[in-house]
Scaffold this active site. Structure first.
Site, PDB file in Angstrom:
ATOM      1  N   SER A  25      -7.136 -11.333 -26.358  1.00 31.88           N
ATOM      2  CA  SER A  25      -6.406 -11.305 -25.092  1.00 31.88           C
ATOM      3  C   SER A  25      -7.305 -10.958 -23.920  1.00 31.88           C
ATOM      4  CB  SER A  25      -5.248 -10.304 -25.173  1.00 31.88           C
ATOM      5  OG  SER A  25      -4.296 -10.720 -26.131  1.00 31.88           O
ATOM      6  N   ALA A  26      -8.209  -9.990 -24.104  1.00 35.03           N
ATOM      7  CA  ALA A  26      -9.121  -9.604 -23.013  1.00 35.03           C
ATOM      8  C   ALA A  26     -10.387 -10.445 -23.014  1.00 35.03           C
ATOM      9  CB  ALA A  26      -9.475  -8.127 -23.131  1.00 35.03           C
ATOM     10  N   GLU A  46     -16.702 -15.103 -31.569  1.00 38.83           N
ATOM     11  CA  GLU A  46     -15.390 -14.904 -32.187  1.00 38.83           C
ATOM     12  C   GLU A  46     -15.521 -15.037 -33.703  1.00 38.83           C
ATOM     13  OE1 GLU A  46     -11.826 -14.403 -33.670  1.00 38.83           O
ATOM     14  OE2 GLU A  46     -12.304 -13.909 -31.586  1.00 38.83           O
ATOM     15  N   ALA A  47     -15.018 -14.027 -34.424  1.00 36.45           N
ATOM     16  CA  ALA A  47     -15.104 -14.037 -35.886  1.00 36.45           C
ATOM     17  C   ALA A  47     -14.242 -15.116 -36.513  1.00 36.45           C
ATOM     18  CB  ALA A  47     -14.713 -12.668 -36.445  1.00 36.45           C
ATOM     19  N   HIS A 480       1.059  -2.883 -32.256  1.00 30.36           N
ATOM     20  CA  HIS A 480       0.559  -2.607 -30.912  1.00 30.36           C
ATOM     21  C   HIS A 480      -0.556  -1.564 -30.948  1.00 30.36           C
ATOM     22  CE1 HIS A 480       4.764  -3.915 -29.249  1.00 30.36           C
ATOM     23  NE2 HIS A 480       4.016  -4.937 -29.618  1.00 30.36           N
TER      24      HIS A 480
END
Length: 571
Positions: A25-26, A46-47, A480
């Site tokens: 998201s960030a 990115e994994a 979350h």
């Protein structure tokens, strides 16, 4: 199994002005904003893989992604002492877009007071008035722009494609008890009941990858490498200088002329820090990791929202359970989705809901309710064979704190995730009150007219002790996770108010792990905001130049061709 180097020695993949770890998201926000001017070279690692699965596009497809073998890290907590030693699933996105590609799409910012509290805890510049412009900048509100909402941002914020009789009854029952109706949980007040808005457009999910990264993929100064499992950040003389990762059986590294930014999330970011030699001294020594800095709070302060679900049997066959058990109805909802972008396949993980006070004396809501038009024993499992729906309650501001700790020097070993759910007595008291709120609402008309029976837990669970026992036996995460790289002004905080890691130059954290405490609601919107504000801070510091060593001087001249490493441009 311990990771071993396969093939030749580590391959140098070039130098970049900014290296971002994690395309969630960030991270997607950062990749877009830091590369937008064309002045700086940016590497995004990115994994996971590309976000090409059709289940990512379909909002209700999150049910297929909950335990997906390749698009999900499929984490589990440690046995939870206050939940009968149960392990609780902790799904996290392992794909471009991160968890925004697999989440339930609910768009909630939280309460003004959340951010003012961040400011008061040492997060200078993070009060509500400071962060509101970044929320507005990020969103494309279907209802148009106003003082609280933006209409030109990359992330659409849309209404439910159509109402549902069950949700209308839920709203009606809640208002009959004296609670206000609320058409905008992100408006002047969060309190009340209504339909949730969601991060979708024309019936399609819009993740951070779709909204932010996709438009930037064609920029020559942005390199995106997928399936790149970061193994550590390299630091020299107190400065972060390089990132190492593993891909396709080989090990690679890239150097940073400017900054390295960790955006791998509240679970993976502290693990990467610990693997790199930054973390609690005793933990690192026990794992045989060379200690570069004894930082006791890295991985601490883990928070998550905890929920308990009530499953109700409906007197009317209008639930998703009914749709999915009948081949004709299944064909109908599929056709409705394809032709009109409407119907059950467009529903988020919270169709309707409420933010309520469990005690009248509270200044703001402390309970979130979600009403969904289906039921199952466990998220990701098959739906029940009866007409069923679910209402869940979650405590908005838990007091319990947990931790994330590396379990091995092997970067492929999952960390130990311990949210320490319900360790604080107050948390259980709030959850019991939240459960009773559900009971009040399901007992009120018009919703009660549709209820044949409470399937889970059943009416025999009625006193506080039995309710608490049910919560311990069945409650789980709302997914979350945050807080493990706490922002603050005190010397023990992990990052300062500009998200710079204390004691390590040129290393910043920009993701949900920096939250001093979890926001009052779903976290995706807040993490996108953190990405927006973090990008501005990074660009401001880059424009001023850095003290000593190498300054950011435009597109890195040492940029090396990445060959098979470079992800193909998005089409």
């Amino acid at each position: 199994m311990t990771h071993k180097l396969v093939g030749p020695a580590r391959i140098a993949a070039g130098a970049f002005d900014f290296i971002i770890v994690g395309a969630g998201s960030a991270g997607c926000v950062l990749a877009n904003r830091l590369s937008a001017s064309g002045k700086y070279s940016v590497l995004l690692l990115e994994a996971g893989g590309e976000d090409s699965s059709p289940w990512i596009r379909i909002p209700l497809g999150y049910g297929k992604l909950f335990d997906h073998a390749t698009l999900n890290w499929r984490y589990q907590t440690t046995p939870q002492s206050f939940l009968a030693d149960r392990k609780v699933p902790q799904p996290r996105g392992k794909v471009l877009g991160g968890s925004s590609s697999i989440n339930g799409l609910v768009y909630v910012r939280g309460q003004r007071e959340d951010y003012d509290s961040w400011r008061d805890l040492g997060g200078e510049g993070w009060g509500w008035d400071d962060v509101l412009p970044y929320f507005r900048k990020s969103e494309r509100q279907v209802r148009g722009a106003d003082a609280l909402h933006g209409a030109d941002g990359p992330i659409p914020v849309s209404d439910a494609t159509e109402p549902h009789e069950l949700c209308d009854a839920f709203i009606g029952a809640t208002t009959s008890l004296g609670y206000p109706e609320n058409e905008d949980f992100n408006g002047p007040s969060q309190e009340g009941v209504g339909y949730y808005q969601m991060t979708a457009e024309r019936g399609r999910r819009v993740s951070a990858a779709a909204g932010y990264l996709r438009p930037a993929r064609g920029r020559r100064n942005l390199q995106v490498i997928v399936k790149a499992h970061v193994t550590r950040v390299v630091a020299e003389a107190g400065r972060a200088v390089a990132v190492e990762w593993h891909k396709g059986g080989r090990d690679y590294s890239a150097t940073a002329n400017g900054e390295i930014i960790l955006s791998a999330g509240a679970i993976n970011t502290p693990q990467i820090m610990q693997l790199s030699g930054f973390g609690p001294l005793e933990l690192l020594k026990s794992l045989g990791i060379p200690v570069l800095a004894d930082r006791k709070e890295i991985g601490e302060n883990l928070q998550d929202h905890f929920q308990v679900r009530n499953v109700l049997k409906s007197s009317k066959r209008f639930t998703l359970n009914d749709d999915m058990s009948n081949i004709v109805r299944m064909a109908g909802i599929s056709l409705r989705y394809l032709l009109l972008s409407k119907g059950p396949l467009t529903v988020s993980a919270g169709y309707a809901g409420a933010f309520l006070k469990s005690l009248p004396s509270l200044p703001t809501p402390d309970i979130q309710l979600l009403c969904i038009n289906f039921s199952t024993d466990r998220m990701g499992n098959s739906l029940h064979d009866f007409s069923g729906f679910t209402i869940s309650a979650s405590q908005l501001r838990p007091e319990s704190r947990g931790s994330v700790k590396a379990t091995s020097a092997d970067p492929f070993a999952a960390p130990a995730i311990d949210p320490n759910f319900l360790a604080a007595d107050e948390d259980m008291q709030v959850m019991v009150r939240g459960f009773k709120l559900i009971r009040q609402i399901t007992g009120a008309r018009p919703l009660s007219n549709f209820i044949v029976d409470e399937v889970s837990p059943g009416r025999s669970v009625s006193d506080d002790a039995s309710i608490a026992e049910y919560i311990r036996a069945t409650g789980g995460s709302l997914y979350h996770s945050c807080g493990t790289m706490r922002m603050g002004a005190d010397v023990n905080s992990v990052v300062d108010s500009r998200l710079r890691v204390r004691g390590i130059d040129r290393l910043r954290v920009v993701d949900g792990s920096i939250m001093p405490h979890v926001v009052s609601g779903n976290t995706h919107a807040a993490i996108v905001m953190i990405g927006e504000k973090g990008a501005d801070m990074i660009l401001e510091d880059a424009a001023r130049g850095y003290d000593g060593a190498v300054g950011v001087q435009g597109v890195a001249s040492a940029l090396a061709p990445l060959g098979e490493l470079q992800s193909s441009a998005h089409k």
